[in-house]
Design a protein around this motif. Sequence first.
Motif, PDB file in Angstrom:
ATOM      1  N   GLU A 206      40.366   1.198 -36.801  1.00 35.17           N
ATOM      2  CA  GLU A 206      41.765   1.249 -36.415  1.00 35.17           C
ATOM      3  C   GLU A 206      42.010   2.285 -35.315  1.00 35.17           C
ATOM      4  OE1 GLU A 206      40.872   1.181 -39.746  1.00 35.17           O
ATOM      5  OE2 GLU A 206      40.259   3.276 -39.661  1.00 35.17           O
ATOM      6  N   LEU A 207      41.099   3.242 -35.115  1.00 40.24           N
ATOM      7  CA  LEU A 207      41.193   4.184 -33.998  1.00 40.24           C
ATOM      8  C   LEU A 207      40.168   3.858 -32.916  1.00 40.24           C
ATOM      9  CD1 LEU A 207      42.147   6.699 -32.510  1.00 40.24           C
ATOM     10  CD2 LEU A 207      40.631   8.068 -33.982  1.00 40.24           C
ATOM     11  N   PHE A 208      38.895   3.885 -33.280  1.00 40.36           N
ATOM     12  CA  PHE A 208      37.828   3.687 -32.290  1.00 40.36           C
ATOM     13  C   PHE A 208      37.529   2.193 -32.136  1.00 40.36           C
ATOM     14  CE2 PHE A 208      37.088   8.067 -33.796  1.00 40.36           C
ATOM     15  CZ  PHE A 208      37.157   8.729 -32.579  1.00 40.36           C
ATOM     16  N   ASN A 209      38.292   1.555 -31.263  1.00 40.16           N
ATOM     17  CA  ASN A 209      38.180   0.108 -31.087  1.00 40.16           C
ATOM     18  C   ASN A 209      38.186  -0.237 -29.599  1.00 40.16           C
ATOM     19  OD1 ASN A 209      40.909   0.338 -30.328  1.00 40.16           O
ATOM     20  ND2 ASN A 209      41.588  -0.049 -32.425  1.00 40.16           N
ATOM     21  N   ASP A 210      38.259  -1.533 -29.296  1.00 44.17           N
ATOM     22  CA  ASP A 210      38.213  -1.948 -27.893  1.00 44.17           C
ATOM     23  C   ASP A 210      39.428  -1.451 -27.116  1.00 44.17           C
ATOM     24  OD1 ASP A 210      39.775  -3.640 -29.450  1.00 44.17           O
ATOM     25  OD2 ASP A 210      39.396  -5.402 -28.208  1.00 44.17           O
ATOM     26  N   ALA A 211      40.583  -1.329 -27.784  1.00 41.30           N
ATOM     27  CA  ALA A 211      41.767  -0.813 -27.098  1.00 41.30           C
ATOM     28  C   ALA A 211      41.569   0.657 -26.720  1.00 41.30           C
ATOM     29  CB  ALA A 211      43.005  -0.985 -27.981  1.00 41.30           C
ATOM     30  N   TRP A 212      41.000   1.421 -27.640  1.00 39.18           N
ATOM     31  CA  TRP A 212      40.710   2.841 -27.351  1.00 39.18           C
ATOM     32  C   TRP A 212      39.766   2.950 -26.164  1.00 39.18           C
ATOM     33  CZ3 TRP A 212      36.425   6.007 -27.115  1.00 39.18           C
ATOM     34  CH2 TRP A 212      36.643   7.391 -27.155  1.00 39.18           C
ATOM     35  N   LEU A 213      38.728   2.141 -26.172  1.00 36.80           N
ATOM     36  CA  LEU A 213      37.756   2.183 -25.079  1.00 36.80           C
ATOM     37  C   LEU A 213      38.402   1.742 -23.771  1.00 36.80           C
ATOM     38  CD1 LEU A 213      34.911   2.680 -24.098  1.00 36.80           C
ATOM     39  CD2 LEU A 213      34.283   0.380 -24.883  1.00 36.80           C
ATOM     40  N   GLY A 214      39.260   0.729 -23.833  1.00 35.54           N
ATOM     41  CA  GLY A 214      39.953   0.279 -22.633  1.00 35.54           C
ATOM     42  C   GLY A 214      40.798   1.385 -22.018  1.00 35.54           C
TER      43      GLY A 214
END
Length: 368
Positions: free
Chosen positions: A244-252
């Motif tokens: 819920e934190l370290f995901n593809d959105a975070w990486l983006g």
Amino acid sequence: MHRELYIGVMSGTSMDGVDTALVAIEDNRIELLAHDDFPMPPELKQRLLAVCTGQPTNLIEIGTLDHQLGLLFADAVDALLEKSGYTADQIRAIGNHGQTVFHQPTGTTPFTMQLGDAHLIATRTGIDTVADFRRKDMALGGQGAPLVPAFHKTLFQSSDSSVVILNIGGIANLSVIRPDEPVFGYDTGPGNMLMDFWCQQHTGKPFDLDGQFAQQGKVDDILLEAMLTEPYFSLSAPKSTGRELFNDAWLGQQLANHTASAEDVQRTLCELTAVSIAREVLKFQSGPNPTLLVCGGGARNPLLMDRISALLSDWHVSTTREQGVDSDYMEAMAFAWLAQRRIHDLPSNLPEVTGASRLASLGVVYPA
């Protein structure tokens, strides 16, 4: 306590399969008798990832996934029994972690959700099943995670120096065992999760075998430092995290307005995991022979292991396999042990790790 057999079932944040472990437990002695890695259907994994990353869903989808995972976990247990030659009537209980789809241990409404209908597991296998391990700890004010340090405490001892057990799954977490001090542990941050996502996106492979993709690139120091400013890394323990934190959105967000090759990003993500782990491990260095024992999928990534070893030059770094405990099935073994603790109503959380107000026997029993 007489000898009993238990099966642990673990599907982690990487969702690369269902690990099962059949163990014998007698007093505090734990013996791994058999293990298996049962595949997760790619279509099911993608639907789970959609839920985990906050894409719109509904109760029908959640209920369907819960049912399908229950059947998958039951099939995984049956496959382990067939492979091992043991029968259901020889097993005292199954400990099933379930598939975490969201973990929110802080805020006004802390909760955690694992899917995989334990009633289905129990009735399909004919074995009493223990599940829902995390919510009692959270009801007592804890993070509900990590739970494995309590198991590590039974396996490993510290004499005159620190012993840290590091599990690198989708998320990395550690257990700290020091002479004459309580066991301590928490999630350090991303393990394989971001590397797996990036590798899938750019190579079509679910993970970076032997770190080969990352080795084609170089560390982007500016990107690495930006990633390390993530507030989670500076939080004090107890703390836990997940997709819920370290995901593809975070990486983006990290890559926005930043130009780097796919190979350099992969190499930098590997360095992020290594550095975020090493910074935490160094906090617990004591004695002449500090030891780091690594388990989980990350232990099979030679580049990641080399970088952790280089960053911890004063530590003896090895895998738990070298200590006689299979590094791939540590967590499945842990949930077998947690099931045994629940069946006998023994405490299984560590308040100093999770932040719970007291000891508790975790899990709910679903009779066959």
